[in-house]
Design a protein around this motif. Sequence first.
Motif, PDB file in Angstrom:
ATOM      1  N   SER A 311       0.842  -1.158  -0.021  1.00  0.00           N
ATOM      2  CA  SER A 311       0.168   0.146  -0.062  1.00  0.00           C
ATOM      3  C   SER A 311       0.947   1.143  -0.101  1.00  0.00           C
ATOM      4  O   SER A 311       1.983   1.489   1.005  1.00  0.00           O
ATOM      5  CB  SER A 311      -1.016   0.104   1.174  1.00  0.00           C
ATOM      6  N   PRO A 312       0.636   2.292  -0.855  1.00  0.00           N
ATOM      7  CA  PRO A 312       1.352   3.576  -0.871  1.00  0.00           C
ATOM      8  C   PRO A 312       0.980   4.376   0.611  1.00  0.00           C
ATOM      9  O   PRO A 312       1.682   5.373   0.597  1.00  0.00           O
ATOM     10  CB  PRO A 312       0.929   4.167  -2.327  1.00  0.00           C
ATOM     11  N   ALA A 313      -0.040   3.907   1.238  1.00  0.00           N
ATOM     12  CA  ALA A 313      -0.269   4.544   2.658  1.00  0.00           C
ATOM     13  C   ALA A 313       0.906   4.112   3.275  1.00  0.00           C
ATOM     14  O   ALA A 313       1.258   4.729   4.494  1.00  0.00           O
ATOM     15  CB  ALA A 313      -1.634   4.112   2.820  1.00  0.00           C
ATOM     16  N   ASN A 314       1.479   2.877   3.270  1.00  0.00           N
ATOM     17  CA  ASN A 314       2.350   2.468   4.389  1.00  0.00           C
ATOM     18  C   ASN A 314       3.416   1.862   3.517  1.00  0.00           C
ATOM     19  O   ASN A 314       3.663   0.222   3.595  1.00  0.00           O
ATOM     20  CB  ASN A 314       1.674   1.601   5.030  1.00  0.00           C
ATOM     21  N   PRO A 315       4.295   2.400   2.905  1.00  0.00           N
ATOM     22  CA  PRO A 315       5.521   1.615   2.106  1.00  0.00           C
ATOM     23  C   PRO A 315       6.272   1.225   3.271  1.00  0.00           C
ATOM     24  O   PRO A 315       6.664   1.321   4.186  1.00  0.00           O
ATOM     25  CB  PRO A 315       5.904   2.909   1.254  1.00  0.00           C
ATOM     26  N   PRO A 316       6.957  -0.065   2.451  1.00  0.00           N
ATOM     27  CA  PRO A 316       8.088  -0.703   3.324  1.00  0.00           C
ATOM     28  C   PRO A 316       9.213   0.234   3.664  1.00  0.00           C
ATOM     29  O   PRO A 316       9.484   1.088   2.815  1.00  0.00           O
ATOM     30  CB  PRO A 316       8.660  -1.938   2.392  1.00  0.00           C
ATOM     31  N   SER A 317       9.908  -0.041   5.027  1.00  0.00           N
ATOM     32  CA  SER A 317      11.124   0.814   5.324  1.00  0.00           C
ATOM     33  C   SER A 317      12.241   0.419   4.435  1.00  0.00           C
ATOM     34  O   SER A 317      12.166  -0.682   3.549  1.00  0.00           O
ATOM     35  CB  SER A 317      11.506   0.485   6.726  1.00  0.00           C
ATOM     36  N   GLY A 318      13.192   1.373   4.328  1.00  0.00           N
ATOM     37  CA  GLY A 318      14.433   1.086   3.599  1.00  0.00           C
ATOM     38  C   GLY A 318      13.996   1.179   2.105  1.00  0.00           C
ATOM     39  O   GLY A 318      13.435   2.229   1.531  1.00  0.00           O
ATOM     40  N   CYS A 319      14.278   0.086   1.311  1.00  0.00           N
ATOM     41  CA  CYS A 319      14.003   0.005  -0.134  1.00  0.00           C
ATOM     42  C   CYS A 319      12.499  -0.166  -0.325  1.00  0.00           C
ATOM     43  O   CYS A 319      12.164  -1.467   0.028  1.00  0.00           O
ATOM     44  CB  CYS A 319      14.982  -0.816  -0.876  1.00  0.00           C
ATOM     45  N   ARG A 320      11.744   0.336  -0.880  1.00  0.00           N
ATOM     46  CA  ARG A 320      10.270   0.165  -1.079  1.00  0.00           C
ATOM     47  C   ARG A 320      10.093  -1.154  -2.012  1.00  0.00           C
ATOM     48  O   ARG A 320       8.994  -1.776  -1.767  1.00  0.00           O
ATOM     49  CB  ARG A 320       9.579   1.296  -1.766  1.00  0.00           C
ATOM     50  N   PHE A 321      11.039  -1.577  -2.501  1.00  0.00           N
ATOM     51  CA  PHE A 321      11.007  -2.718  -3.521  1.00  0.00           C
ATOM     52  C   PHE A 321      11.105  -4.215  -2.696  1.00  0.00           C
ATOM     53  O   PHE A 321      10.910  -5.378  -2.970  1.00  0.00           O
ATOM     54  CB  PHE A 321      11.600  -2.469  -4.508  1.00  0.00           C
ATOM     55  N   ARG A 322      11.839  -3.989  -1.503  1.00  0.00           N
ATOM     56  CA  ARG A 322      12.381  -5.021  -0.755  1.00  0.00           C
ATOM     57  C   ARG A 322      11.474  -6.440  -0.611  1.00  0.00           C
ATOM     58  O   ARG A 322      11.867  -7.300  -0.307  1.00  0.00           O
ATOM     59  CB  ARG A 322      13.248  -4.612   0.405  1.00  0.00           C
ATOM     60  N   THR A 323      10.051  -6.207  -0.385  1.00  0.00           N
ATOM     61  CA  THR A 323       8.997  -7.033  -0.108  1.00  0.00           C
ATOM     62  C   THR A 323       9.141  -7.803  -1.073  1.00  0.00           C
ATOM     63  O   THR A 323       8.580  -8.949  -1.021  1.00  0.00           O
ATOM     64  CB  THR A 323       7.893  -6.481   0.508  1.00  0.00           C
ATOM     65  N   ARG A 324       9.232  -7.681  -2.284  1.00  0.00           N
ATOM     66  CA  ARG A 324       9.276  -8.474  -3.584  1.00  0.00           C
ATOM     67  C   ARG A 324      10.422  -8.582  -4.301  1.00  0.00           C
ATOM     68  O   ARG A 324      10.395  -9.152  -5.493  1.00  0.00           O
ATOM     69  CB  ARG A 324       8.193  -7.657  -4.430  1.00  0.00           C
TER      70      ARG A 324
END
Length: 354
Positions: A311-324
């Motif tokens: 969700s762009p309301a709650n992006p991952p910490s650090g690198c936004r792409f890291r969860t994928r």
Amino acid sequence: MSTEDHALQDESPQVPVQRTAEPELPAASADPALLEVEDLKVHFPIRRGVVVERTVGHVRAVDGVSLQVAQGGTYGLVGESGCGKTTFGRAVLRLEEPTGGRVRLGDDEVTSLKGERLRKFRSRMQMVFQDPLGSLNPRHNVDMLLSEPLKVHGVGSKEERRKLAVETLDAVGLPKTVLERFPHEFSGGQRQRLGIARALMLRPDLIVCDEPVSALDVSIQAQVMNLLDELQGEFGLTYLVIAHDLAVVRHLSDRVGVMYLGKLVEEADSESIYEHPRHPYTKALLSAVPQPDPEKEATRERIILKGDLPSPANPPSGCRFRTRCPWAQDICAEQEPEWREAASGHKVACHFDL
Ligand SMILES: Nc1ncnc2c1ncn2[C@@H]1O[C@H](COP(=O)(O)OP(=O)(O)OP(=O)(O)O)[C@@H](O)[C@H]1O
Ligand code: SF4
Ligand SMILES: [Mg+2]
């Protein structure tokens, strides 16, 4: 010929990129930039409450995007649905109020324009939509639809507007007989030609094309892309082309930016980005595109991304792409990668040189 799909989960990257000093590299383009966007942000408030509304967070649709588009050039902005492409285009045109950052077109600071000056300025920037006639009054014929932007800006007499409409129709390959016809009478490709004609009526400097061919059949797509190409030379246009389809962007653009969750993750000239993608997200997007060359197609390895766009309301910490990201390491959750020039004119936001 089939290709083997597999996720590259276990490939460990090399050590993070070490930089001793800011690299002194030549500018990406020698042409002066007509459009310059700096750290543009558009955050939409999320409101809750039935009786008393309160803001409980923000959708960070665009979260600090900087780019330049050369005079007469085409910048292609790609990324999957919901990453903020349309919001970015709308904010550049001031159809959406930016939360932060600045936009310059030529010598004018678009972000600080107000009232009458902003209204006048709008004629210099136009937008072409996926279905440009869909939102217009179906009872207005082509003559009315094309004349309307001129009327709004108080340009020309009725005869002059009609003359300009005929000239513009000719430029997009439609006869003047269509002036008396209505939007529903046209095919998809013709409707898009009319949409482009409407955007051209005020002879703008910049056109933002938002998914200009995604609603069209493949054969018609090529015709409309060729038309955009021709018109660029004829009218001295500068384009920002927004698309989720990498093939469309490749065909039209000289520079390409890849967007993920409100930010750019990679930017380079069209050839470099397609031949040497550096960011894992770009690699994944490109790995999904079938190659026309049978040899390349036979060895194409698909990179399958895990999960959905966060969700762009709650992006991952650090690198936004890291969860994928198949290459993610601990550092990716802790530190946001800087936006760095990995090679001349080729920018990337990743801790690693992959
Ligand atoms: N007016 C709005 N209010 C609140 N949220 C919005 C608004 N407009 C867009 N958003 C959100 O901002 C994010 C980016 O949306 P945007 O339409 O810019 O994406 P996009 O990249 O153009 O997607 P698509 O390829 O589907 O057109 C999405 O999460 C969307 O839900
Ligand atoms: S910085 Fe981001 S893109 Fe690069 S390896 Fe880490 S998670 Fe992947
Ligand atoms: Mg969109």
